[in-house]
Motif scaffolding. Sequence first.
Motif, PDB file in Angstrom:
ATOM      1  N   GLU A 268       0.833  -1.209   0.000  1.00 24.98           N
ATOM      2  CA  GLU A 268       0.000   0.000   0.000  1.00 24.98           C
ATOM      3  C   GLU A 268       0.868   1.260   0.000  1.00 24.98           C
ATOM      4  O   GLU A 268       0.548   2.244  -0.670  1.00 24.98           O
ATOM      5  CB  GLU A 268      -0.932  -0.009   1.213  1.00 24.98           C
TER       6      GLU A 268
ATOM      7  N   HIS B 295       2.283   1.682  -3.515  1.00 28.71           N
ATOM      8  CA  HIS B 295       1.173   2.106  -4.380  1.00 28.71           C
ATOM      9  C   HIS B 295       0.876   3.590  -4.159  1.00 28.71           C
ATOM     10  O   HIS B 295       0.691   4.352  -5.124  1.00 28.71           O
ATOM     11  CB  HIS B 295      -0.049   1.247  -4.082  1.00 28.71           C
TER      12      HIS B 295
ATOM     13  N   SER C  96       1.280   6.542  -6.949  1.00 25.49           N
ATOM     14  CA  SER C  96       0.099   7.345  -7.299  1.00 25.49           C
ATOM     15  C   SER C  96       0.369   8.835  -7.133  1.00 25.49           C
ATOM     16  O   SER C  96      -0.067   9.651  -7.949  1.00 25.49           O
ATOM     17  CB  SER C  96      -1.089   6.947  -6.421  1.00 25.49           C
TER      18      SER C  96
ATOM     19  N   TRP D   2       0.486   1.441 -10.450  1.00 27.32           N
ATOM     20  CA  TRP D   2       0.781   0.270  -9.617  1.00 27.32           C
ATOM     21  C   TRP D   2       0.594  -0.948 -10.503  1.00 27.32           C
ATOM     22  O   TRP D   2      -0.443  -1.095 -11.147  1.00 27.32           O
ATOM     23  CB  TRP D   2      -0.166   0.266  -8.434  1.00 27.32           C
TER      24      TRP D   2
ATOM     25  N   PRO E 156       0.713  -4.765  -9.994  1.00 32.02           N
ATOM     26  CA  PRO E 156       0.858  -5.958  -9.150  1.00 32.02           C
ATOM     27  C   PRO E 156       1.217  -7.233  -9.916  1.00 32.02           C
ATOM     28  O   PRO E 156       1.772  -8.159  -9.333  1.00 32.02           O
ATOM     29  CB  PRO E 156      -0.496  -6.078  -8.460  1.00 32.02           C
TER      30      PRO E 156
ATOM     31  N   ASP F 240       5.567  -4.483  -9.922  1.00 31.70           N
ATOM     32  CA  ASP F 240       5.394  -4.504  -8.467  1.00 31.70           C
ATOM     33  C   ASP F 240       5.079  -5.887  -7.909  1.00 31.70           C
ATOM     34  O   ASP F 240       4.806  -6.029  -6.714  1.00 31.70           O
ATOM     35  CB  ASP F 240       4.313  -3.499  -8.064  1.00 31.70           C
TER      36      ASP F 240
END
Length: 163
Positions: free
Chosen positions: A23, A26, A30, A36, A38, A42
């Motif tokens: 988080e 991210h 942002s 982001w 995933p 990431d």
Amino acid sequence: MKSQYKDFLIRDWQIKDRTVAAELIHSVLSEYGLGWEPKGADRDVLQVEECYLHNGGEFWVIEHQKELVGTAAYYPIKRGKNSVEIRKMYLLPQARGCGLGKYLLQQLEAAIISRGFEEIWIETASILAEAVKLYEGYGYKPAAGVETERCDRVYLKSFNSIY
């Protein structure tokens, strides 16, 4: 790794950190208008054991008053000569501007050198102006071959020519 910088604690990542670290990263991405990923760039923060710990790397988290405020990591890569890539060096706004980024970079370099690696690669995006300034100020030289889609810069620092 366990280190103190001012009132920040730098320590090894633990399983309980997975969601909060993701988080945090991210959030910083942002903030700079970066996506982001995933399932792409990431994935490693969601699979720290596989990507870092079981691969000869390290993943650190930075705490301030028991809250995670940053991350920093590296792992061996096949690019270059006996190389690692520094990754996931992100700080929340409240952890910036106090020298913590410089300290983290120095600690990463010390850990990498102590393990016998000779080259450090870093990919970043121009929009991360503070990071670009930090890397260039610490002797990282522009290189070619950006591999991460959201990045437009790659840097290299070789230690066999320094020592």
